[in-house]
Design a protein around this motif. Sequence first.
Motif, PDB file in Angstrom:
ATOM      1  N   THR A   1       0.864  -1.176   0.000  1.00  0.00           N
ATOM      2  CA  THR A   1       0.000   0.000   0.000  1.00  0.00           C
ATOM      3  C   THR A   1       0.900   1.225   0.000  1.00  0.00           C
ATOM      4  O   THR A   1       1.844   1.312   0.790  1.00  0.00           O
ATOM      5  N   ASN A   2       0.649   2.144  -0.909  1.00  0.00           N
ATOM      6  CA  ASN A   2       1.536   3.284  -1.073  1.00  0.00           C
ATOM      7  C   ASN A   2       1.432   4.272   0.087  1.00  0.00           C
ATOM      8  O   ASN A   2       0.413   4.329   0.778  1.00  0.00           O
ATOM      9  N   GLU A   3       2.491   5.011   0.293  1.00  0.00           N
ATOM     10  CA  GLU A   3       2.536   6.014   1.358  1.00  0.00           C
ATOM     11  C   GLU A   3       1.353   6.966   1.222  1.00  0.00           C
ATOM     12  O   GLU A   3       1.011   7.411   0.129  1.00  0.00           O
ATOM     13  N   ARG A   4       0.714   7.240   2.351  1.00  0.00           N
ATOM     14  CA  ARG A   4      -0.497   8.062   2.472  1.00  0.00           C
ATOM     15  C   ARG A   4      -1.759   7.326   2.029  1.00  0.00           C
ATOM     16  O   ARG A   4      -2.845   7.906   2.011  1.00  0.00           O
ATOM     17  N   GLY A   5      -1.625   6.053   1.671  1.00  0.00           N
ATOM     18  CA  GLY A   5      -2.805   5.269   1.358  1.00  0.00           C
ATOM     19  C   GLY A   5      -3.629   4.997   2.603  1.00  0.00           C
ATOM     20  O   GLY A   5      -3.127   5.007   3.727  1.00  0.00           O
ATOM     21  N   ILE A   6      -4.911   4.755   2.398  1.00  0.00           N
ATOM     22  CA  ILE A   6      -5.830   4.506   3.505  1.00  0.00           C
ATOM     23  C   ILE A   6      -6.101   3.006   3.615  1.00  0.00           C
ATOM     24  O   ILE A   6      -6.402   2.348   2.618  1.00  0.00           O
ATOM     25  N   VAL A   7      -5.988   2.489   4.842  1.00  0.00           N
ATOM     26  CA  VAL A   7      -6.297   1.086   5.130  1.00  0.00           C
ATOM     27  C   VAL A   7      -7.490   1.058   6.073  1.00  0.00           C
ATOM     28  O   VAL A   7      -7.411   1.565   7.196  1.00  0.00           O
ATOM     29  N   MET A   8      -8.598   0.506   5.608  1.00  0.00           N
ATOM     30  CA  MET A   8      -9.817   0.424   6.417  1.00  0.00           C
ATOM     31  C   MET A   8      -9.980  -0.981   6.984  1.00  0.00           C
ATOM     32  O   MET A   8      -9.729  -1.973   6.282  1.00  0.00           O
ATOM     33  N   ILE A   9     -10.387  -1.074   8.241  1.00  0.00           N
ATOM     34  CA  ILE A   9     -10.606  -2.356   8.906  1.00  0.00           C
ATOM     35  C   ILE A   9     -12.040  -2.382   9.403  1.00  0.00           C
ATOM     36  O   ILE A   9     -12.365  -1.833  10.452  1.00  0.00           O
ATOM     37  N   ASP A  10     -12.898  -3.030   8.645  1.00  0.00           N
ATOM     38  CA  ASP A  10     -14.329  -2.993   8.940  1.00  0.00           C
ATOM     39  C   ASP A  10     -14.664  -3.597  10.296  1.00  0.00           C
ATOM     40  O   ASP A  10     -15.518  -3.091  11.017  1.00  0.00           O
ATOM     41  N   ASP A  11     -13.997  -4.690  10.675  1.00  0.00           N
ATOM     42  CA  ASP A  11     -14.403  -5.461  11.848  1.00  0.00           C
ATOM     43  C   ASP A  11     -13.573  -5.185  13.098  1.00  0.00           C
ATOM     44  O   ASP A  11     -13.609  -5.962  14.045  1.00  0.00           O
ATOM     45  N   TYR A  12     -12.853  -4.063  13.094  1.00  0.00           N
ATOM     46  CA  TYR A  12     -11.960  -3.763  14.219  1.00  0.00           C
ATOM     47  C   TYR A  12     -12.712  -3.730  15.548  1.00  0.00           C
ATOM     48  O   TYR A  12     -12.222  -4.218  16.567  1.00  0.00           O
ATOM     49  N   TYR A  13     -13.893  -3.156  15.555  1.00  0.00           N
ATOM     50  CA  TYR A  13     -14.672  -3.101  16.796  1.00  0.00           C
ATOM     51  C   TYR A  13     -15.610  -4.282  16.953  1.00  0.00           C
ATOM     52  O   TYR A  13     -16.088  -4.559  18.056  1.00  0.00           O
ATOM     53  N   ALA A  14     -15.875  -4.995  15.870  1.00  0.00           N
ATOM     54  CA  ALA A  14     -16.852  -6.083  15.937  1.00  0.00           C
ATOM     55  C   ALA A  14     -16.283  -7.355  16.549  1.00  0.00           C
ATOM     56  O   ALA A  14     -16.948  -8.015  17.358  1.00  0.00           O
ATOM     57  N   TRP A  15     -15.037  -7.701  16.169  1.00  0.00           N
ATOM     58  CA  TRP A  15     -14.506  -9.012  16.552  1.00  0.00           C
ATOM     59  C   TRP A  15     -13.122  -8.886  17.189  1.00  0.00           C
ATOM     60  O   TRP A  15     -12.259  -8.188  16.691  1.00  0.00           O
ATOM     61  N   ASP A  16     -12.931  -9.625  18.283  1.00  0.00           N
ATOM     62  CA  ASP A  16     -11.666  -9.582  19.010  1.00  0.00           C
ATOM     63  C   ASP A  16     -10.483  -9.990  18.134  1.00  0.00           C
ATOM     64  O   ASP A  16      -9.404  -9.399  18.200  1.00  0.00           O
ATOM     65  N   GLY A  17     -10.671 -11.018  17.320  1.00  0.00           N
ATOM     66  CA  GLY A  17      -9.563 -11.509  16.494  1.00  0.00           C
ATOM     67  C   GLY A  17      -9.079 -10.475  15.504  1.00  0.00           C
ATOM     68  O   GLY A  17      -7.871 -10.355  15.256  1.00  0.00           O
ATOM     69  N   CYS A  18      -9.995  -9.728  14.929  1.00  0.00           N
ATOM     70  CA  CYS A  18      -9.609  -8.684  13.984  1.00  0.00           C
ATOM     71  C   CYS A  18      -8.773  -7.622  14.681  1.00  0.00           C
ATOM     72  O   CYS A  18      -7.723  -7.214  14.178  1.00  0.00           O
ATOM     73  N   ALA A  19      -9.229  -7.159  15.840  1.00  0.00           N
ATOM     74  CA  ALA A  19      -8.470  -6.157  16.585  1.00  0.00           C
ATOM     75  C   ALA A  19      -7.090  -6.688  16.969  1.00  0.00           C
ATOM     76  O   ALA A  19      -6.083  -5.982  16.847  1.00  0.00           O
ATOM     77  N   ARG A  20      -7.023  -7.943  17.414  1.00  0.00           N
ATOM     78  CA  ARG A  20      -5.735  -8.543  17.775  1.00  0.00           C
ATOM     79  C   ARG A  20      -4.789  -8.568  16.579  1.00  0.00           C
ATOM     80  O   ARG A  20      -3.593  -8.291  16.701  1.00  0.00           O
ATOM     81  N   ALA A  21      -5.313  -8.928  15.418  1.00  0.00           N
ATOM     82  CA  ALA A  21      -4.472  -9.025  14.227  1.00  0.00           C
ATOM     83  C   ALA A  21      -3.895  -7.667  13.853  1.00  0.00           C
ATOM     84  O   ALA A  21      -2.716  -7.571  13.472  1.00  0.00           O
ATOM     85  N   VAL A  22      -4.682  -6.618  13.964  1.00  0.00           N
ATOM     86  CA  VAL A  22      -4.194  -5.268  13.661  1.00  0.00           C
ATOM     87  C   VAL A  22      -3.107  -4.869  14.640  1.00  0.00           C
ATOM     88  O   VAL A  22      -2.020  -4.404  14.258  1.00  0.00           O
ATOM     89  N   HIS A  23      -3.365  -5.061  15.933  1.00  0.00           N
ATOM     90  CA  HIS A  23      -2.374  -4.693  16.950  1.00  0.00           C
ATOM     91  C   HIS A  23      -1.085  -5.484  16.774  1.00  0.00           C
ATOM     92  O   HIS A  23       0.019  -4.934  16.870  1.00  0.00           O
ATOM     93  N   ASP A  24      -1.225  -6.782  16.531  1.00  0.00           N
ATOM     94  CA  ASP A  24      -0.039  -7.625  16.374  1.00  0.00           C
ATOM     95  C   ASP A  24       0.787  -7.200  15.163  1.00  0.00           C
ATOM     96  O   ASP A  24       2.027  -7.158  15.228  1.00  0.00           O
ATOM     97  N   TYR A  25       0.113  -6.891  14.059  1.00  0.00           N
ATOM     98  CA  TYR A  25       0.835  -6.500  12.853  1.00  0.00           C
ATOM     99  C   TYR A  25       1.608  -5.201  13.077  1.00  0.00           C
ATOM    100  O   TYR A  25       2.799  -5.114  12.733  1.00  0.00           O
ATOM    101  N   LEU A  26       0.962  -4.215  13.653  1.00  0.00           N
ATOM    102  CA  LEU A  26       1.628  -2.930  13.876  1.00  0.00           C
ATOM    103  C   LEU A  26       2.791  -3.077  14.854  1.00  0.00           C
ATOM    104  O   LEU A  26       3.868  -2.515  14.648  1.00  0.00           O
ATOM    105  N   SER A  27       2.580  -3.850  15.908  1.00  0.00           N
ATOM    106  CA  SER A  27       3.635  -4.034  16.913  1.00  0.00           C
ATOM    107  C   SER A  27       4.799  -4.844  16.357  1.00  0.00           C
ATOM    108  O   SER A  27       5.968  -4.489  16.541  1.00  0.00           O
ATOM    109  N   ARG A  28       4.482  -5.921  15.658  1.00  0.00           N
ATOM    110  CA  ARG A  28       5.520  -6.810  15.111  1.00  0.00           C
ATOM    111  C   ARG A  28       6.431  -6.078  14.128  1.00  0.00           C
ATOM    112  O   ARG A  28       7.620  -6.366  14.032  1.00  0.00           O
ATOM    113  N   ASN A  29       5.849  -5.094  13.409  1.00  0.00           N
ATOM    114  CA  ASN A  29       6.619  -4.360  12.398  1.00  0.00           C
ATOM    115  C   ASN A  29       7.037  -2.965  12.851  1.00  0.00           C
ATOM    116  O   ASN A  29       7.551  -2.190  12.045  1.00  0.00           O
ATOM    117  N   ASP A  30       6.822  -2.678  14.136  1.00  0.00           N
ATOM    118  CA  ASP A  30       7.261  -1.407  14.728  1.00  0.00           C
ATOM    119  C   ASP A  30       6.738  -0.206  13.924  1.00  0.00           C
ATOM    120  O   ASP A  30       7.485   0.712  13.578  1.00  0.00           O
TER     121      ASP A  30
END
Length: 244
Positions: A187-216
């Motif tokens: 995804t190019n710099e300044r691109g928008i990444v939308m996560i529809d289920d971030y508030y709906a499902w625990d697993g989705c939120a975990r995956a987002v947090h893990d990805y951001l943390s794992r890649n600093d």
Amino acid sequence: MTFQQLGIAEEMNAPSIKGILDAVTPYSMVHETGIIFTMAAVVYAIKHTLPGVILECGTWRGGCSVAMLLVQRELFGKVLKPVYMLDSFEGLPRVDQRDGPLAAEWQAGADQEKYFDNCRAAQGDLANLLKQHQFLDAEYKLVRGWFDSTVPGIASELSEHGIAVLRLDGDWYASTDVSLRYLCPITNERGIVMIDDYYAWDGCARAVHDYLSRNDLPYRIKSLPYNFGAYFIKRASRTSFNEF
């Protein structure tokens, strides 16, 4: 983020936006707030000349994807960025322990009103909807299959030009994780990444947090109104306190 911040307030107040909503709402489970923001992200990408295509992981019956096509035709006269639509067309995969007990209960059929046959959709119905709106083959691409099988190949295909707008609607941890791992880097710099289920499902939120943390990564997670989804803007660092 407001439409003023995106620099597209005038465009998103156009009466035609309501017409697009009316056309796509029967084909989406997404609240109209999320559909409007999805369209706004596309307009933002085009207005700011962000390179890359638009890609949605978890298209279902096509409401959001078709909205992203229709808004381009309405505001720019033609489709400038093709929309890639990825879905199993066999419903959702099985939950795992990272998705939590609520997801497991839902997949066991606890909420029949919102179960939608485990979110199963027919690829033929989506193809007919695209034909109904007379979209050209070059303006979209349907990719059928489970994300762990299809996403790596699509990432390789798009590696040169990248993605301008990425919409993730895969519900569970594994689906969100594989989509972020392969598609966020292209995804190019300044691109928008939308996560529809971030508030709906625990697993989705975990995956987002893990990805951001794992890649600093310093991306700020922002909420859509009433928590109807979340998003972040891909930006390596901030250069001003005024950046949204």
